[in-house]
Design a protein around this motif. Structure first.
Motif, short mmCIF file in Angstrom:
data_model
loop_
_atom_site.label_atom_id
_atom_site.label_comp_id
_atom_site.label_asym_id
_atom_site.label_seq_id
_atom_site.Cartn_x
_atom_site.Cartn_y
_atom_site.Cartn_z
N PHE A 164 21.74 -9.41 -1.38
CA PHE A 164 21.07 -9.83 -2.60
C PHE A 164 19.55 -9.87 -2.44
CE2 PHE A 164 19.28 -13.15 -5.36
CZ PHE A 164 19.59 -12.60 -6.60
N TRP A 165 19.06 -10.59 -1.43
CA TRP A 165 17.62 -10.79 -1.30
C TRP A 165 16.89 -9.50 -0.93
CZ3 TRP A 165 16.09 -14.76 -3.73
CH2 TRP A 165 16.89 -15.91 -3.78
N SER A 166 17.51 -8.66 -0.10
CA SER A 166 16.86 -7.39 0.26
C SER A 166 16.76 -6.47 -0.95
CB SER A 166 17.63 -6.70 1.39
OG SER A 166 17.58 -7.47 2.57
N TRP A 167 17.81 -6.44 -1.78
CA TRP A 167 17.77 -5.60 -2.98
C TRP A 167 16.73 -6.14 -3.97
CZ3 TRP A 167 20.86 -1.22 -4.11
CH2 TRP A 167 21.78 -0.90 -3.12
N LEU A 168 16.63 -7.47 -4.05
CA LEU A 168 15.64 -8.09 -4.92
C LEU A 168 14.23 -7.73 -4.46
CD1 LEU A 168 15.82 -9.99 -7.41
CD2 LEU A 168 15.33 -11.89 -5.86
N GLN A 169 14.00 -7.81 -3.15
CA GLN A 169 12.69 -7.45 -2.58
C GLN A 169 12.38 -5.98 -2.82
OE1 GLN A 169 12.21 -6.89 1.75
NE2 GLN A 169 10.67 -8.51 1.68
N MET A 170 13.39 -5.13 -2.67
CA MET A 170 13.17 -3.70 -2.90
C MET A 170 12.86 -3.41 -4.36
SD MET A 170 15.73 -1.55 -0.39
CE MET A 170 17.24 -2.42 -0.69
N GLY A 171 13.54 -4.10 -5.27
CA GLY A 171 13.26 -3.92 -6.69
C GLY A 171 11.83 -4.30 -7.03
N ARG A 172 11.37 -5.43 -6.48
CA ARG A 172 9.98 -5.85 -6.68
C ARG A 172 9.02 -4.81 -6.13
NH1 ARG A 172 7.87 -9.84 -2.40
NH2 ARG A 172 7.95 -7.80 -1.37
N ASP A 173 9.33 -4.29 -4.92
CA ASP A 173 8.45 -3.30 -4.28
C ASP A 173 8.37 -2.02 -5.10
OD1 ASP A 173 7.83 -4.99 -2.22
OD2 ASP A 173 9.23 -4.11 -0.78
N LEU A 174 9.48 -1.61 -5.72
CA LEU A 174 9.48 -0.38 -6.53
C LEU A 174 8.52 -0.52 -7.71
CD1 LEU A 174 13.28 0.55 -6.67
CD2 LEU A 174 11.51 1.51 -5.19
N ILE A 175 8.59 -1.66 -8.37
CA ILE A 175 7.68 -1.89 -9.51
C ILE A 175 6.23 -1.92 -9.03
CG2 ILE A 175 7.03 -3.54 -11.31
CD1 ILE A 175 10.01 -4.45 -11.31
N PHE A 176 5.99 -2.58 -7.91
CA PHE A 176 4.63 -2.68 -7.37
C PHE A 176 4.11 -1.33 -6.89
CE2 PHE A 176 4.06 -7.47 -6.24
CZ PHE A 176 4.19 -7.77 -7.59
N ILE A 177 4.98 -0.50 -6.32
CA ILE A 177 4.55 0.84 -5.88
C ILE A 177 3.94 1.59 -7.06
CG2 ILE A 177 5.37 3.13 -5.16
CD1 ILE A 177 7.44 1.64 -3.39
N ARG A 178 4.70 1.61 -8.16
CA ARG A 178 4.24 2.36 -9.34
C ARG A 178 2.96 1.76 -9.91
NH1 ARG A 178 4.42 7.38 -11.19
NH2 ARG A 178 4.67 7.53 -13.44
N LEU A 179 2.93 0.43 -10.05
CA LEU A 179 1.75 -0.24 -10.62
C LEU A 179 0.51 -0.02 -9.75
CD1 LEU A 179 3.10 -3.66 -11.94
CD2 LEU A 179 2.17 -1.77 -13.29
N ARG A 180 0.67 -0.11 -8.45
CA ARG A 180 -0.49 0.00 -7.56
C ARG A 180 -1.09 1.40 -7.58
NH1 ARG A 180 2.54 -3.67 -3.02
NH2 ARG A 180 1.65 -5.68 -3.66
N TYR A 181 -0.25 2.41 -7.68
CA TYR A 181 -0.79 3.77 -7.77
C TYR A 181 -1.37 4.04 -9.17
CZ TYR A 181 0.85 5.34 -3.20
OH TYR A 181 1.01 5.50 -1.84
N LEU A 182 -0.71 3.54 -10.20
CA LEU A 182 -1.20 3.75 -11.57
C LEU A 182 -2.56 3.09 -11.79
CD1 LEU A 182 1.95 3.35 -13.87
CD2 LEU A 182 0.54 5.39 -13.60
N THR A 183 -2.75 1.90 -11.21
CA THR A 183 -3.99 1.15 -11.44
C THR A 183 -5.07 1.45 -10.40
OG1 THR A 183 -3.15 -0.74 -10.17
CG2 THR A 183 -2.74 -0.74 -12.55
N GLY A 184 -4.75 2.29 -9.41
CA GLY A 184 -5.75 2.65 -8.42
C GLY A 184 -5.88 1.68 -7.26
N ALA A 185 -5.01 0.66 -7.20
CA ALA A 185 -5.04 -0.26 -6.06
C ALA A 185 -4.68 0.49 -4.78
CB ALA A 185 -4.08 -1.42 -6.28
N TRP A 186 -3.76 1.44 -4.89
CA TRP A 186 -3.43 2.35 -3.79
C TRP A 186 -3.81 3.77 -4.22
CZ3 TRP A 186 2.25 0.63 -2.38
CH2 TRP A 186 2.18 -0.59 -1.69
N LYS A 187 -4.23 4.57 -3.25
CA LYS A 187 -4.59 5.96 -3.53
C LYS A 187 -3.87 6.87 -2.53
CE LYS A 187 -9.16 5.06 -5.53
NZ LYS A 187 -9.00 3.60 -5.61
N LEU A 188 -3.65 8.10 -2.95
CA LEU A 188 -3.08 9.10 -2.04
C LEU A 188 -4.21 9.55 -1.12
CD1 LEU A 188 -0.94 11.09 -4.60
CD2 LEU A 188 -0.12 9.49 -2.86
#
Length: 328
Positions: free
Chosen positions: A297-321
């Motif tokens: 349960f907790w690992s899947w919850l953490q992964m779900g949060r990370d997936l949303i954050f991955i997309r947001l961070r690249y979209l907003t420029g917090a992370w760059k390629l």
């Protein structure tokens, strides 16, 4: 009439309030993604060396250097003293037999001890003593980074023309590397010789669903949907720990990798698709091994949060390629 007008006005107010709440939650989510975006991927001084069979320190090479081996195998290991011997026995037997048949074939196995609290390093060093420090290398991280952090640290010091990441539990039959190599060769074109092959357990999904609870099946499908919606499309199994990279693809993707926990595979493939690196997927022989560090349960919850954050961070420029560059 007045009653209807009042009801419509009330409905409009409720919808506006819900819209404002959703906008506020989205803003808070974006802020949280930015605030937590800074992640250290640099190595400490103690992590710039391998341990030899006698415990001496040997400076690490770099993925930026030209290859000097045909194959590197990166094995992340956290508290794996009990499971890793079976995996290493199978891998070393395969690699040694392949080298006997083809003396031009050269390889290295890199065990990355991810801050284990057991005897993982000591167990791995037994193989260094048996096969030599040029074939089996052990890197011990100062603290636990997570599977993604361990794989990245190992990949960035590889000497291989091809780089395989494989789990320490030996769940995937090691000889399936031949399927992955064949799939890499069949990928065409390969821009700048970049290509990736993912092992896949998708063909086993129906059988596994029959053995899972309804709740775990729901979590699995929810995770698959989030992967598809936010990050990666066209890959049936992003989480299989058996992936083969050309050296060029590994340098391009691992240089930009940020996630160090379970969702790192998704970011890695997201980066690859952003760079238009061709990706193949092959069915592998896989057996579930007891002792998984993933808490359902907790690992899947953490992964779900990370997936949303991955997309947001690249979209907003917090992370760059990032373009690959040599760092400490």
């Amino acid at each position: 009439v007045w009653a209807n007008l009042w009801e419509m006005e009330l409905l409009r107010e409720i919808l506006l309030a819900l819209f404002a709440l959703a906008a506020l939650l989205l803003l808070l989510l974006v802020l949280a993604a930015h605030v937590t975006a800074n992640m250290s991927t640099s190595r400490g001084n103690e992590e710039k060396y391998f341990l030899t069979s006698t415990g001496e320190k040997d400076p690490s090479p770099s993925l930026h250097d030209p290859f000097s081996r045909e194959l590197s195998v990166v094995i992340p290991a956290y508290n794996e003293e009990l499971r890793i011997p079976l995996m290493l026995d199978e891998a070393m037997q395969y690699l040694e037999n392949r080298q006997k048949k083809d003396p031009s074939f050269t390889y290295e196995v890199i065990v990355v001890n991810d801050g284990s609290k057991d005897q993982t390093t000591e167990v791995a060093l037994q193989y260094t003593r048996e096969y030599g420090p040029d074939k089996v290398r052990v890197m011990t991280l100062v603290k636990n980074r997570g599977k993604g952090g361990a794989v990245r640290m190992g990949a960035m010091i590889c000497r291989g023309k091809l780089i395989l990441m494989a789990d320490a539990d030996g769940a995937t039959k090691f000889s399936d590397i031949e399927k992955a190599e064949s799939a890499l060769r069949d990928l065409s074109p390969k821009p700048d010789n970049m290509a990736i092959c993912c092992g896949s357990r998708a063909h086993l999904e129906k059988a596994s669903i029959a053995q899972r609870s309804v709740f775990r099946t729901f979590l699995m499908y929810g995770f698959h949907f989030l992967v598809w919606f936010f990050c990666v499309r066209g890959i049936k199994d992003t989480q299989c720990g058996f992936k083969l990279f050309t050296r060029e693809a590994a340098l391009k993707t691992f240089s930009s990798l940020h996630v160090e926990r379970w969702a790192f595979d998704v970011e890695l493939l997201y980066i690859a698709q952003c760079f238009k690196i061709p990706i193949a997927e092959v069915a592998v022989n896989w057996t579930e091994i007891e002792g998984s560090k993933l808490v359902p349960f907790w690992s899947w919850l953490q992964m779900g949060r990370d997936l949303i954050f991955i997309r947001l961070r690249y979209l907003t420029g917090a992370w760059k390629l990032e373009p690959p560059r040599k760092t400490d």
